[in-house]
Motif scaffolding. Sequence first.
Motif, short mmCIF file in Angstrom:
data_model
loop_
_atom_site.label_atom_id
_atom_site.label_comp_id
_atom_site.label_asym_id
_atom_site.label_seq_id
_atom_site.Cartn_x
_atom_site.Cartn_y
_atom_site.Cartn_z
N LEU A 30 -5.10 5.20 -40.41
CA LEU A 30 -5.66 6.55 -40.40
C LEU A 30 -7.03 6.57 -39.73
O LEU A 30 -7.34 7.47 -38.94
CB LEU A 30 -5.77 7.10 -41.83
CG LEU A 30 -4.47 7.40 -42.54
CD1 LEU A 30 -4.71 7.68 -44.03
CD2 LEU A 30 -3.76 8.58 -41.89
N VAL A 31 -7.85 5.58 -40.04
CA VAL A 31 -9.19 5.49 -39.45
C VAL A 31 -9.09 5.31 -37.94
O VAL A 31 -9.77 6.00 -37.17
CB VAL A 31 -10.00 4.34 -40.09
CG1 VAL A 31 -11.27 4.03 -39.30
CG2 VAL A 31 -10.33 4.66 -41.53
N GLU A 32 -8.25 4.39 -37.49
CA GLU A 32 -8.10 4.14 -36.05
C GLU A 32 -7.61 5.40 -35.34
O GLU A 32 -8.10 5.74 -34.26
CB GLU A 32 -7.13 2.98 -35.80
CG GLU A 32 -7.59 1.64 -36.34
CD GLU A 32 -8.81 1.05 -35.66
OE1 GLU A 32 -9.32 1.61 -34.67
OE2 GLU A 32 -9.28 0.01 -36.14
N GLY A 33 -6.68 6.10 -35.95
CA GLY A 33 -6.21 7.35 -35.36
C GLY A 33 -7.30 8.39 -35.28
O GLY A 33 -7.43 9.10 -34.27
N ALA A 34 -8.11 8.49 -36.33
CA ALA A 34 -9.22 9.45 -36.32
C ALA A 34 -10.22 9.12 -35.21
O ALA A 34 -10.68 10.02 -34.50
CB ALA A 34 -9.92 9.45 -37.69
N ILE A 35 -10.52 7.84 -35.05
CA ILE A 35 -11.46 7.41 -34.00
C ILE A 35 -10.97 7.85 -32.63
O ILE A 35 -11.71 8.43 -31.84
CB ILE A 35 -11.66 5.88 -34.05
CG1 ILE A 35 -12.41 5.48 -35.32
CG2 ILE A 35 -12.38 5.38 -32.81
CD1 ILE A 35 -12.39 3.98 -35.61
N VAL A 36 -9.70 7.59 -32.36
CA VAL A 36 -9.14 7.93 -31.05
C VAL A 36 -9.06 9.45 -30.87
O VAL A 36 -9.37 9.97 -29.80
CB VAL A 36 -7.76 7.26 -30.84
CG1 VAL A 36 -7.09 7.77 -29.58
CG2 VAL A 36 -7.91 5.74 -30.80
N GLN A 37 -8.67 10.16 -31.91
CA GLN A 37 -8.58 11.63 -31.81
C GLN A 37 -9.92 12.25 -31.43
O GLN A 37 -9.99 13.12 -30.57
CB GLN A 37 -8.07 12.22 -33.12
CG GLN A 37 -6.60 11.97 -33.38
CD GLN A 37 -5.74 12.66 -32.35
OE1 GLN A 37 -5.78 13.88 -32.20
NE2 GLN A 37 -4.96 11.88 -31.62
N VAL A 38 -10.99 11.79 -32.06
CA VAL A 38 -12.31 12.33 -31.75
C VAL A 38 -12.73 11.90 -30.34
O VAL A 38 -13.30 12.68 -29.59
CB VAL A 38 -13.35 11.92 -32.81
CG1 VAL A 38 -14.76 12.35 -32.40
CG2 VAL A 38 -12.98 12.53 -34.16
N GLN A 39 -12.39 10.67 -29.97
CA GLN A 39 -12.75 10.20 -28.63
C GLN A 39 -12.08 11.03 -27.54
O GLN A 39 -12.69 11.28 -26.50
CB GLN A 39 -12.37 8.73 -28.45
CG GLN A 39 -12.80 8.18 -27.09
CD GLN A 39 -12.54 6.71 -26.93
OE1 GLN A 39 -12.06 6.04 -27.84
NE2 GLN A 39 -12.85 6.19 -25.78
N ILE A 40 -10.87 11.49 -27.77
CA ILE A 40 -10.19 12.27 -26.73
C ILE A 40 -10.54 13.75 -26.78
O ILE A 40 -9.97 14.55 -26.03
CB ILE A 40 -8.65 12.06 -26.76
CG1 ILE A 40 -8.04 12.58 -28.05
CG2 ILE A 40 -8.31 10.60 -26.50
CD1 ILE A 40 -6.52 12.61 -28.04
N GLY A 41 -11.48 14.11 -27.66
CA GLY A 41 -12.00 15.47 -27.63
C GLY A 41 -11.67 16.37 -28.78
O GLY A 41 -12.07 17.54 -28.79
N GLU A 42 -10.94 15.87 -29.77
CA GLU A 42 -10.66 16.70 -30.93
C GLU A 42 -11.96 16.90 -31.72
O GLU A 42 -12.86 16.07 -31.68
CB GLU A 42 -9.59 16.07 -31.81
CG GLU A 42 -8.23 15.95 -31.14
CD GLU A 42 -7.62 17.29 -30.76
OE1 GLU A 42 -7.81 18.27 -31.51
OE2 GLU A 42 -6.94 17.36 -29.72
N GLU A 43 -12.04 17.98 -32.45
CA GLU A 43 -13.23 18.32 -33.21
C GLU A 43 -13.42 17.34 -34.38
O GLU A 43 -12.52 17.19 -35.21
CB GLU A 43 -13.11 19.75 -33.74
CG GLU A 43 -14.30 20.25 -34.49
CD GLU A 43 -15.56 20.28 -33.65
OE1 GLU A 43 -16.62 19.94 -34.20
OE2 GLU A 43 -15.49 20.65 -32.46
N ALA A 44 -14.57 16.69 -34.43
CA ALA A 44 -14.83 15.64 -35.42
C ALA A 44 -14.67 16.15 -36.85
O ALA A 44 -14.03 15.47 -37.68
CB ALA A 44 -16.24 15.06 -35.22
N GLU A 45 -15.21 17.31 -37.15
CA GLU A 45 -15.13 17.83 -38.52
C GLU A 45 -13.68 18.08 -38.93
O GLU A 45 -13.30 17.81 -40.07
CB GLU A 45 -15.96 19.11 -38.68
CG GLU A 45 -17.46 18.88 -38.67
CD GLU A 45 -18.04 18.70 -37.26
OE1 GLU A 45 -17.32 18.92 -36.26
OE2 GLU A 45 -19.23 18.32 -37.17
N GLU A 46 -12.87 18.59 -38.01
CA GLU A 46 -11.46 18.83 -38.32
C GLU A 46 -10.71 17.52 -38.55
O GLU A 46 -9.90 17.42 -39.49
CB GLU A 46 -10.80 19.63 -37.20
CG GLU A 46 -11.28 21.06 -37.10
CD GLU A 46 -10.69 21.80 -35.90
OE1 GLU A 46 -9.63 21.38 -35.39
OE2 GLU A 46 -11.30 22.80 -35.48
#
Length: 180
Positions: free
Chosen positions: A150-166
């Motif tokens: 879950l953490v690794e997925g969150a890191i990549v999601q934010v890196q590709i431009g998804e909103e960090a808070e979401e």
Amino acid sequence: MVFDASAAARDRILLSAQQLFYQQGIRATGIDKVIAAAGVTKVTFYRHFPAKNTLILAFLQTRHQRWMTAFRSALAQQEDLVDALPAALLSWFNDDDYRGCAFINTAAELGNTLPEASLLIRQHKQDMAQAIADKLPTEMQDKTAPIVLLVEGAIVQVQIGEEAEEIVQVLRSALTPLLQ
């Protein structure tokens, strides 16, 4: 780049590499760029780092120590992992220079071309998992692997431009039932 001009040449080289490798990528950053940023000569550079691969390994080792210290400290700020982990990640995601995980980035850039780097990357991920496991009660430490994913997925999601808070809210939502 701003650093203490009186710092040792090796430290200036490593600091310059840290910033350039993380912001621009390892392959995109040539030795001449690091030398110029560090304000050293080629002779001085090669005295400390005989090859770019040596510098890459030093970059990963230094990054690992710095990141793990900050991560463990951030996790310690709150008692419950459901609160501590999202808060720790959000703080990192909100850094002005956030460009994802240096270890994921390095693995993507280098693949298996530098086996020593691959070992350091795996060790970093194991240490991150251990920091998470250390925050869990003993009877819940079997949940570490899914939490790490879950953490690794969150890191990549934010890196590709998804909103960090979401993304952090999604992470919190996934952690809550997992840790009950």
